[in-house]
Design a protein around this motif. Structure first.
Motif, mmCIF file in Angstrom:
data_model
loop_
_atom_site.group_PDB
_atom_site.id
_atom_site.type_symbol
_atom_site.label_atom_id
_atom_site.label_comp_id
_atom_site.label_asym_id
_atom_site.label_seq_id
_atom_site.Cartn_x
_atom_site.Cartn_y
_atom_site.Cartn_z
ATOM 1 N N THR A 96 0.846 -1.211 0.000
ATOM 2 C CA THR A 96 0.000 0.000 0.000
ATOM 3 C C THR A 96 0.877 1.256 0.000
ATOM 4 O O THR A 96 0.564 2.240 -0.660
ATOM 5 N N GLU A 97 2.006 1.192 0.710
ATOM 6 C CA GLU A 97 2.938 2.339 0.713
ATOM 7 C C GLU A 97 3.423 2.631 -0.698
ATOM 8 O O GLU A 97 3.454 3.777 -1.134
ATOM 9 N N ALA A 98 3.844 1.580 -1.413
ATOM 10 C CA ALA A 98 4.394 1.779 -2.762
ATOM 11 C C ALA A 98 3.298 2.255 -3.718
ATOM 12 O O ALA A 98 3.514 3.184 -4.510
ATOM 13 N N ALA A 99 2.110 1.631 -3.627
ATOM 14 C CA ALA A 99 1.019 2.016 -4.545
ATOM 15 C C ALA A 99 0.659 3.489 -4.369
ATOM 16 O O ALA A 99 0.377 4.194 -5.341
ATOM 17 N N ALA A 100 0.709 3.959 -3.136
ATOM 18 C CA ALA A 100 0.314 5.346 -2.843
ATOM 19 C C ALA A 100 1.275 6.370 -3.441
ATOM 20 O O ALA A 100 0.952 7.557 -3.511
ATOM 21 N N THR A 101 2.459 5.923 -3.867
ATOM 22 C CA THR A 101 3.432 6.883 -4.424
ATOM 23 C C THR A 101 3.395 6.928 -5.953
ATOM 24 O O THR A 101 4.112 7.720 -6.562
ATOM 25 N N VAL A 102 2.610 6.061 -6.579
ATOM 26 C CA VAL A 102 2.617 6.031 -8.055
ATOM 27 C C VAL A 102 1.967 7.303 -8.591
ATOM 28 O O VAL A 102 0.848 7.664 -8.193
ATOM 29 N N THR A 164 5.254 -0.577 -7.638
ATOM 30 C CA THR A 164 4.762 -1.701 -6.818
ATOM 31 C C THR A 164 5.594 -2.985 -6.973
ATOM 32 O O THR A 164 5.649 -3.772 -6.018
ATOM 33 N N PRO A 165 6.254 -3.237 -8.117
ATOM 34 C CA PRO A 165 7.018 -4.500 -8.203
ATOM 35 C C PRO A 165 8.075 -4.705 -7.106
ATOM 36 O O PRO A 165 8.175 -5.824 -6.588
ATOM 37 N N PRO A 166 8.855 -3.685 -6.696
ATOM 38 C CA PRO A 166 9.796 -3.982 -5.596
ATOM 39 C C PRO A 166 9.064 -4.390 -4.315
ATOM 40 O O PRO A 166 9.531 -5.270 -3.584
ATOM 41 N N ALA A 167 7.904 -3.774 -4.062
ATOM 42 C CA ALA A 167 7.124 -4.155 -2.875
ATOM 43 C C ALA A 167 6.632 -5.592 -3.024
ATOM 44 O O ALA A 167 6.702 -6.397 -2.084
ATOM 45 N N ARG A 221 6.455 -5.449 8.654
ATOM 46 C CA ARG A 221 6.442 -3.986 8.645
ATOM 47 C C ARG A 221 6.956 -3.528 7.283
ATOM 48 O O ARG A 221 8.005 -4.006 6.834
ATOM 49 N N GLY A 222 6.249 -2.640 6.608
ATOM 50 C CA GLY A 222 6.645 -2.264 5.249
ATOM 51 C C GLY A 222 6.957 -0.792 5.102
ATOM 52 O O GLY A 222 6.239 0.063 5.628
ATOM 53 N N ILE A 223 8.038 -0.505 4.383
ATOM 54 C CA ILE A 223 8.425 0.889 4.125
ATOM 55 C C ILE A 223 8.795 0.998 2.649
ATOM 56 O O ILE A 223 9.468 0.111 2.111
ATOM 57 N N TYR A 224 8.372 2.085 2.005
ATOM 58 C CA TYR A 224 8.803 2.339 0.622
ATOM 59 C C TYR A 224 9.309 3.776 0.529
ATOM 60 O O TYR A 224 8.640 4.707 0.991
ATOM 61 N N ARG A 225 10.494 3.948 -0.039
ATOM 62 C CA ARG A 225 11.072 5.289 -0.211
ATOM 63 C C ARG A 225 11.411 5.493 -1.673
ATOM 64 O O ARG A 225 11.957 4.600 -2.316
#
Ligand SMILES: Cc1cc2nc3c(=O)[nH]c(=O)nc-3n(C[C@H](O)[C@H](O)[C@H](O)COP(=O)(O)OP(=O)(O)OC[C@H]3O[C@@H](n4cnc5c(N)ncnc54)[C@H](O)[C@@H]3O)c2cc1C
Ligand code: SF4
Length: 327
Positions: A96-102, A164-167, A221-225
């Motif tokens: 969800t973190e990664a999707a929210a940054t697209v 999203t692929p790296p997530a 726990r998930g983090i996307y930067r």
């Protein structure tokens, strides 16, 4: 820039869609949300005789937790639906973190997870109008036989730039591929080739139909930067996903993946393993960041210098590891 002429095919079932693909093989392009395909067609990167519009395949929309704990996500599920899913936010937060940054909210309302996985690789010499490419010279990826980024080479280094692929790699996701011979599942890890020209293992007669998140990947726990020029809309120029599970202050498991700095998103097996069994501190996070930066191979395919993008992989990996390990 106008769209080339094409015939629009609108199947109502998966079987009908793959039958169309078989019939028009090589001269048809798949459209899901169209947020990448349509601009590319305007730039005459693709001029297919037909466009296969998947949007009538309602069976490919939705997020469905199964009784065995696996979560099925239809390929046509929008990035907004993923971003806003309470279930995914609770159990698969790196996604969800990664999707929210697209891109931007409007593009996330149209763009799908299948389209994000299948996204074409990008390069400053490729994602340009036909007039621009004619003026500057065609290249290996489209109509030419040389690479402006790595002159003398025969490989295309265009960067895979999906978020999203790296997530999904951190979640050990699998994808379902459907063709006229039936369907099969592969690990997302095996989907990308590492070659910017033919970047995915998908026949022209096949579709990505579903994504599966294994039960064992829940509750990390998930983090996307992500590094980008405009915070509100841009593709990643470097991206890092971290999923971590801790127990008694130590890392029980960790997975780290990077995007936008190689022709494929990469799961950094060794970087994750460096963390297992340890308590995370600045020194350890630094060492993991160094390893991630050494794996990244950014070239002059994208805005910002390769040196800066590599450095940001180091910085973001360190920050993401520290954030994932914080209480
Ligand atoms: C201004 C702008 C900014 C953007 N920023 C970002 C960003 O920050 N991060 C990011 O990740 N993306 C970004 N994108 C790209 C795009 O919006 C997203 O990647 C989106 O998820 C693509 O999904 P889609 O459904 O619109 O794909 P489409 O455009 O419909 O398709 C993309 C590609 O995948 C193929 N395809 C789609 N679905 C399938 C399927 N089920 N099976 C087989 N092939 C398929 C298509 O043929 C096409 O080649 C941006 C785009 C724009 C225009
Ligand atoms: S990396 Fe080279 S071959 Fe690939 S798109 Fe860029 S210039 Fe073309």
């Amino acid at each position: 820039m106008s769209l080339p002429q094409f015939r629009l095919l609108r199947p109502r079932a998966i079987e009908e869609a793959v039958a169309y693909l078989a019939k028009h093989a090589g001269n048809v392009r798949v459209l899901a949300g169209g947020t990448d395909l349509i601009p590319s067609m305007r730039q005459k990167l693709f001029e297919p005789g037909s466009v296969l519009d998947l949007r009538g395949l309602s069976e490919l929309r939705g997020i469905r937790p199964q009784t065995n704990g696996v979560v099925e996500i239809g390929a046509l599920t929008t990035l907004s639906a993923i971003e806003k899913s309470t279930y995914l936010r609770q159990h698969y937060s790196v996604l969800t973190e990664a999707a929210a940054t697209v891109a931007s909210p409007v593009l996330r309302n149209m763009g799908t997870v299948g389209g994000n996985i299948c996204l074409d690789t990008r390069c400053l010499w490729y994602n340009q109008s036909l007039t621009w490419r004619k003026g500057c010279g065609f290249c290996i990826k489209k109509d030419g036989n040389l690479c402006h980024v790595a002159p003398g080479g025969t490989k295309c280094w265009a960067a895979f730039s999906g978020d999203t692929p790296p997530a999904l790699l951190c979640l050990n996701a699998e994808i379902e591929i459907t063709g006229s011979d039936g369907r099969h599942r592969i690990s997302l890890r095996d989907f990308y080739t590492g070659d910017g020209e033919n970047y995915r293992q998908l026949l022209p007669t096949e579709l990505v139909t579903r994504v599966f998140l294994p039960a064992e990947s829940a509750d990390y726990r998930g983090i996307y930067r992500k590094l980008r020029v405009r915070g509100s809309i841009d593709y990643p120029l470097a991206g890092v996903a971290v999923a971590m599970k801790r127990s008694n202050g130590h890392v029980a498991d960790a997975r780290i993946a990077i995007t936008a700095v190689n022709p494929a998103p990469l799961l950094l097996q060794q970087a994750g393993e460096m963390l297992i069994g340890k308590a995370v501190d600045e020194g350890l996070a630094d060492a993991v960041g160094d390893l991630a930066a050494r794996t990244a191979k950014p070239l002059t395919t994208s805005a910002l210098t390769p040196e800066y993008r590599r450095e940001m992989i180091r910085v973001f990996t360190k920050r993401a590891v520290l954030a994932a390990a914080s209480n």
